[in-house]
Design an enzyme around this catalytic site. Structure first.
Site, PDB file in Angstrom:
ATOM      1  N   LEU A   1      42.603  46.313  28.866  1.00 20.61           N
ATOM      2  CA  LEU A   1      43.121  45.025  28.394  1.00 20.61           C
ATOM      3  C   LEU A   1      44.030  45.255  27.196  1.00 20.61           C
ATOM      4  CD1 LEU A   1      39.730  43.101  28.544  1.00 20.61           C
ATOM      5  CD2 LEU A   1      41.704  42.614  30.005  1.00 20.61           C
ATOM      6  N   THR A   2      45.319  45.132  27.391  1.00 23.61           N
ATOM      7  CA  THR A   2      46.285  45.262  26.306  1.00 23.61           C
ATOM      8  C   THR A   2      46.100  44.115  25.327  1.00 23.61           C
ATOM      9  OG1 THR A   2      47.914  46.431  27.621  1.00 23.61           O
ATOM     10  CG2 THR A   2      48.765  45.127  25.789  1.00 23.61           C
TER      11      THR A   2
ATOM     12  N   GLN B   1      43.195  54.632  29.366  1.00 22.78           N
ATOM     13  CA  GLN B   1      44.180  54.352  30.417  1.00 22.78           C
ATOM     14  C   GLN B   1      45.546  54.866  29.964  1.00 22.78           C
ATOM     15  OE1 GLN B   1      45.902  50.456  31.456  1.00 22.78           O
ATOM     16  NE2 GLN B   1      45.246  50.803  33.559  1.00 22.78           N
TER      17      GLN B   1
ATOM     18  N   HIS C   1      47.349  54.601  35.144  1.00 16.84           N
ATOM     19  CA  HIS C   1      47.756  53.236  35.491  1.00 16.84           C
ATOM     20  C   HIS C   1      48.841  53.323  36.570  1.00 16.84           C
ATOM     21  CE1 HIS C   1      48.472  49.095  35.382  1.00 16.84           C
ATOM     22  NE2 HIS C   1      48.589  48.881  34.084  1.00 16.84           N
TER      23      HIS C   1
ATOM     24  N   ALA D   1      49.073  50.804  38.799  1.00 14.31           N
ATOM     25  CA  ALA D   1      49.036  49.424  39.313  1.00 14.31           C
ATOM     26  C   ALA D   1      50.161  48.593  38.697  1.00 14.31           C
ATOM     27  CB  ALA D   1      47.676  48.812  38.981  1.00 14.31           C
TER      28      ALA D   1
ATOM     29  N   TYR E   1      54.116  49.216  37.378  1.00 14.56           N
ATOM     30  CA  TYR E   1      54.580  50.124  36.330  1.00 14.56           C
ATOM     31  C   TYR E   1      55.097  51.422  36.949  1.00 14.56           C
ATOM     32  CZ  TYR E   1      52.676  46.665  33.180  1.00 14.56           C
ATOM     33  OH  TYR E   1      52.447  45.484  32.516  1.00 14.56           O
TER      34      TYR E   1
ATOM     35  N   ARG F   1      44.160  53.707  39.005  1.00 10.89           N
ATOM     36  CA  ARG F   1      44.107  52.254  39.213  1.00 10.89           C
ATOM     37  C   ARG F   1      45.274  51.789  40.079  1.00 10.89           C
ATOM     38  NH1 ARG F   1      43.845  46.810  35.482  1.00 10.89           N
ATOM     39  NH2 ARG F   1      41.916  46.204  36.477  1.00 10.89           N
TER      40      ARG F   1
ATOM     41  N   GLY G   1      38.925  38.484  38.828  1.00 11.84           N
ATOM     42  CA  GLY G   1      38.400  37.164  39.141  1.00 11.84           C
ATOM     43  C   GLY G   1      36.908  37.126  39.411  1.00 11.84           C
TER      44      GLY G   1
ATOM     45  N   ARG H   1      38.960  39.045  31.563  1.00 13.17           N
ATOM     46  CA  ARG H   1      39.040  37.885  30.674  1.00 13.17           C
ATOM     47  C   ARG H   1      37.667  37.457  30.172  1.00 13.17           C
ATOM     48  NH1 ARG H   1      42.895  35.052  34.915  1.00 13.17           N
ATOM     49  NH2 ARG H   1      41.611  36.434  36.187  1.00 13.17           N
TER      50      ARG H   1
HETATM   51  C1  LIG Z   1      45.182  40.176  28.026  1.00 12.77           C
HETATM   52  C2  LIG Z   1      45.205  41.097  29.226  1.00 12.77           C
HETATM   53  C3  LIG Z   1      45.707  42.372  29.078  1.00 12.77           C
HETATM   54  C4  LIG Z   1      45.697  43.269  30.176  1.00 12.77           C
HETATM   55  N1  LIG Z   1      46.117  44.566  29.996  1.00 12.77           N
HETATM   56  C5  LIG Z   1      46.010  45.460  30.998  1.00 12.77           C
HETATM   57  C6  LIG Z   1      46.313  46.838  30.792  1.00 12.77           C
HETATM   58  O1  LIG Z   1      46.616  47.293  29.690  1.00 12.77           O
HETATM   59  N2  LIG Z   1      46.216  47.657  31.874  1.00 12.77           N
HETATM   60  C7  LIG Z   1      45.831  47.220  33.116  1.00 12.77           C
HETATM   61  O2  LIG Z   1      45.747  48.002  34.058  1.00 12.77           O
HETATM   62  N3  LIG Z   1      45.512  45.911  33.315  1.00 12.77           N
HETATM   63  C8  LIG Z   1      45.572  45.036  32.298  1.00 12.77           C
HETATM   64  N4  LIG Z   1      45.168  43.746  32.497  1.00 12.77           N
HETATM   65  C9  LIG Z   1      44.565  43.346  33.776  1.00 12.77           C
HETATM   66  C10 LIG Z   1      43.035  43.400  33.682  1.00 12.77           C
HETATM   67  O3  LIG Z   1      42.585  44.743  33.572  1.00 12.77           O
HETATM   68  C11 LIG Z   1      42.365  42.777  34.944  1.00 12.77           C
HETATM   69  O4  LIG Z   1      42.797  43.447  36.088  1.00 12.77           O
HETATM   70  C12 LIG Z   1      42.698  41.287  35.067  1.00 12.77           C
HETATM   71  O5  LIG Z   1      42.463  40.613  33.847  1.00 12.77           O
HETATM   72  C13 LIG Z   1      41.861  40.643  36.178  1.00 12.77           C
HETATM   73  O6  LIG Z   1      40.490  40.748  35.900  1.00 12.77           O
HETATM   74  P1  LIG Z   1      39.641  39.452  35.374  1.00 12.77           P
HETATM   75  O7  LIG Z   1      39.851  38.372  36.395  1.00 12.77           O
HETATM   76  O8  LIG Z   1      38.228  39.940  35.304  1.00 12.77           O
HETATM   77  O9  LIG Z   1      40.219  39.056  34.045  1.00 12.77           O
HETATM   78  C14 LIG Z   1      45.203  42.835  31.430  1.00 12.77           C
HETATM   79  C15 LIG Z   1      44.710  41.537  31.548  1.00 12.77           C
HETATM   80  C16 LIG Z   1      44.693  40.667  30.465  1.00 12.77           C
HETATM   81  C17 LIG Z   1      44.091  39.284  30.633  1.00 12.77           C
END
Ligand SMILES: Cc1cc2nc3c(=O)[nH]c(=O)nc-3n(C[C@H](O)[C@H](O)[C@H](O)COP(=O)(O)O)c2cc1C
Length: 389
Positions: free
Chosen positions: A27-28, A101, A178, A180, A183, A230, A302, A324
């Site tokens: 999560l960035t 990651q 990464h 996915a 990128y 990923r 989700g 989230r």
């Molecule tokens: C704020 C935010 C930052 C994210 N940053 C990344 C990231 O750095 N690398 C990545 O592969 N996915 C990133 N994602 C995607 C999440 O890893 C995840 O796949 C996505 O939130 C769906 O899962 P959830 O429904 O449980 O939130 C990010 C998602 C959010 C909400």
């Protein structure tokens, strides 16, 4: 492999024990400093989420060119490595296994954040047209990237290796590549963004070459069983378009399965980057791809506790990520176990800023009202630790 259990069963990943099957996915949050050096605030944030069995760091860029946004942490400088150490230690506080990651955004970058001020580099000079770039000045169109030379590709492969070595030095147990969300690695895989006519483009084998080379290079610095990959096989977010995604990602899954990596991390079709969308019509069932992989499968996107348990019971996933939900519930495993109420995500502070929206989400106990002065309608704790309203 037998894949039937519950979220609180222990598990073994790459020879390391996980205390549960709950994953903090990448999560960035943009809380590093301007040089991509992790900050004490990040230490607090990861420490708060240390109850996951597996913690995967936010995307850490492998070079300055690999970044698209300010305040994203890196894993290319000595200062970054030093500053990651306490962050990784904090994430391990409750026994979590912690992976970094590794991230390169390719054409999702912009000249305004590139060290040389020129458009970013990518497999082919094909601009993203369906989405805006979020610049400091607002939403602007993406630029046409410059095509990478084969020499530059070799340099990036090396940089992945160097970043993996730095991750080990910083105390990470492993790395996740990464590949996915459109990128750089994904740009090589999809024929919409890879129009190359050399041995990095054209046939499936050639489009997968970059990923294969990166995994092989990274495996010079840590064991194959500590490398995850990923993928977001159904996503077209950021113009990740391919003429035949099903064949493409089935082949990619078989490739990484044959390479013997630690895990495959699949993003569900309903996820476009960081948001939930309608399942694309041409989506590939997660179960289908998971079934092609001989090893540990993580699924994210989700999910809540009930759907995650179902994924485990159906034998589709071994581990489940909660993105989230983990942002707004730092003690998510604890809340799941106690069937405690979940805190909703607030729109402020998701990317960048200070503690607000980052480290100020309460633990469940802190969220409980004072028993002497209960808030009407708020949940109160019963002697057994369950909630009652
Ligand atoms: C704020 C935010 C930052 C994210 N940053 C990344 C990231 O750095 N690398 C990545 O592969 N996915 C990133 N994602 C995607 C999440 O890893 C995840 O796949 C996505 O939130 C769906 O899962 P959830 O429904 O449980 O939130 C990010 C998602 C959010 C909400």
């Amino acid at each position: 492999m037998e894949r039937q259990s519950t979220l609180f069963d222990s598990f073994s990943l790459g020879g390391q024990p996980l205390r549960n099957r709950i994953v903090l996915p990448p999560l960035t949050r943009s809380r590093a400093d301007d040089d991509g050096v992790p900050t004490p605030l990040m230490e607090e944030y990861y420490g708060q989420r240390a109850g996951a069995g597996l913690v995967i760091s936010e995307g850490a860029v492998i070079t300055p060119q690999a970044s698209a946004y300010p305040r994203v942490p890196g894993l290319y400088s000595p200062d970054q490595v030093t500053a990651w150490r306490p962050v990784v230690e904090a994430a391990k506080r409750e026994g979590a296994v912690v992976y970094a990651q590794l991230w390169h955004v390719g054409r999702q970058s912009h000249s305004s954040v590139q060290p040389d001020g020129l458009p970013p580099k990518a497999p082919s000079p094909v601009a993203i047209t369906g989405y805006p770039y979020r610049s400091a000045a607002g939403r602007i169109p993406y630029e046409t990237p410059r095509e990478l030379t084969t020499k530059e590709i070799a340099g990036i492969v090396q940089a992945y290796g160097a970043a993996a070595r730095n991750a080990v030095r910083a105390g990470f147990d492993g790395v996740e590549l990464h590949a996915a969300n459109g990128y750089l690695i994904d740009q090589f895989l999809n024929d919409g963004s890879n129009r190359r006519t050399d041995h990095y483009g054209g046939s499936l084998e050639s489009r997968m070459r970059f990923l294969r080379e990166v995994v092989t290079e990274v495996a010079r610095h840590l064991p194959m069983e500590r490398i995850g990959v990923r993928l977001s096989p159904s996503s077209v977010w950021m113009d990740a378009n391919d003429s035949d995604k099903r064949t493409l990602y089935s082949s990619v899954v078989r490739l990484v399965s044959d390479l013997g990596i630690a895990y495959l991390h699949l993003v569900e079709p309903e996820i476009a980057g960081s948001t939930t969308v309608d399942r694309p019509a041409a989506s590939i069932p997660t179960a289908e791809l998971a079934g092609l992989f001989d090893g540990v499968v993580i699924v994210t996107g989700g999910h809540d506790q009930v759907s995650a348990e179902q994924l485990l019971a159906d034998g589709i996933a071994d581990l489940v990520g909660f993105g989230r939900l983990f942002i707004s519930n730092p003690d998510l495993p604890h809340r799941f176990r106690a069937q405690a109420p979940l805190e909703p995500l607030r729109p402020t502070g998701i990317y960048g800023g200070g503690p607000e929206g980052y480290t100020d989400y309460p633990r469940w106990q802190e969220a409980l009202p004072d028993p002497l002065f209960p808030t009407p309608g708020a949940p109160t704790r019963t002697p057994e630790g369950d909630t009652a309203s």
